[in-house]
Design a protein around this motif. Sequence first.
Motif: not given
Length: 330
Positions: A67-69, A98-100, A158-164, A204-207
């Motif tokens: 929730l903080l994140r 992806i980050p969300n 809300s646009k996914a591209l703006e996250v990056f 996660h290990c992937s990061i």
Amino acid sequence: MFRTAEKMATKSILAALVLLSILGTSAAKPWGLKLDYYRSKCPDAEAVVQRVTYQYVSRQPSLAAGLLRMHFHDCFVRGCDGSVLLKSPNKDAERDAIPNLSLRGYEVVDAAKSALEKKCPGVVSCADVIALVARDAVSVIRGPYWPVPLGRRDGRVSKALEVFTNLPSPFANIAVLKQNFLAKGLNVKDLVVLSGGHTIGISHCSIIHNRLYNFTGKGDFDPSMNPSYVRTLKKRCNPNDFATIVDMDPGSVKNFDSHYFNVVAQKKGLFTSDATLLDDPETKTYVETQVSTGGSSFARDFSDSMIKLGFTQVLTGKAGEIRKKCAFVN
């Protein structure tokens, strides 16, 4: 047992004093936010959110980190406007980036909003709910408590591209992180202090796969990591494992404390964005100070920086809307 009404009243008084000391007696006015915003419109708004948050987080304390994140991710993209909650039929909203994809706690926000709609329909914004839930979740696990000025309105875009292009990356170096935070009105101290939120985080290990196995493309590990810690992580994350959970603050992940800075100082920061706090004089000094003083100022500093984060590019007045359901525009 959760806080009694008397304790909460004391907290509220102290919170107001803290807010005034940070922003000044009139500083909150330009943003249109204030501590008693819902006093006449929905006087029990904070109590309702607090009760719902406690019900969830007391049963599942790990939700506090999620929730903080979520609040952090919301504020860094289009400001603290609840846009991270919106769903899109085309899967191109912020929550689809992806980050969300690993964000947790939507059900807590939805439950709090639903309870508010029954009590005060069409009054309390989803953006305010996220801000309150993040504060209350941290408080439930005995972390810092901070005042949350209210009056935010919800965004319609809300646009996914703006996250990056807006959200700080776990792979970023200190120069990029400083630019990310400055763009949101947050300074270098806020950067290192808010990084301390990783004291209750997991990943996660992937990061961290490249940091362990192929940092420069030659099958090597990141030289900025403590070699003994690399060996420990490799035992948990084998070369083909991208799903196993890894603690951000090993040894203290369930406690909201300053131990994270000890981890960073020992070169055991999980992300590049953690490790790089040692690459800047100001952030490095803060890390070392928290280690040497046992985190004497961290709780207060974190509260101060969370207040500032909550003012990021807020919508007020007639901008935006008050959503009936947080996942959809009206």
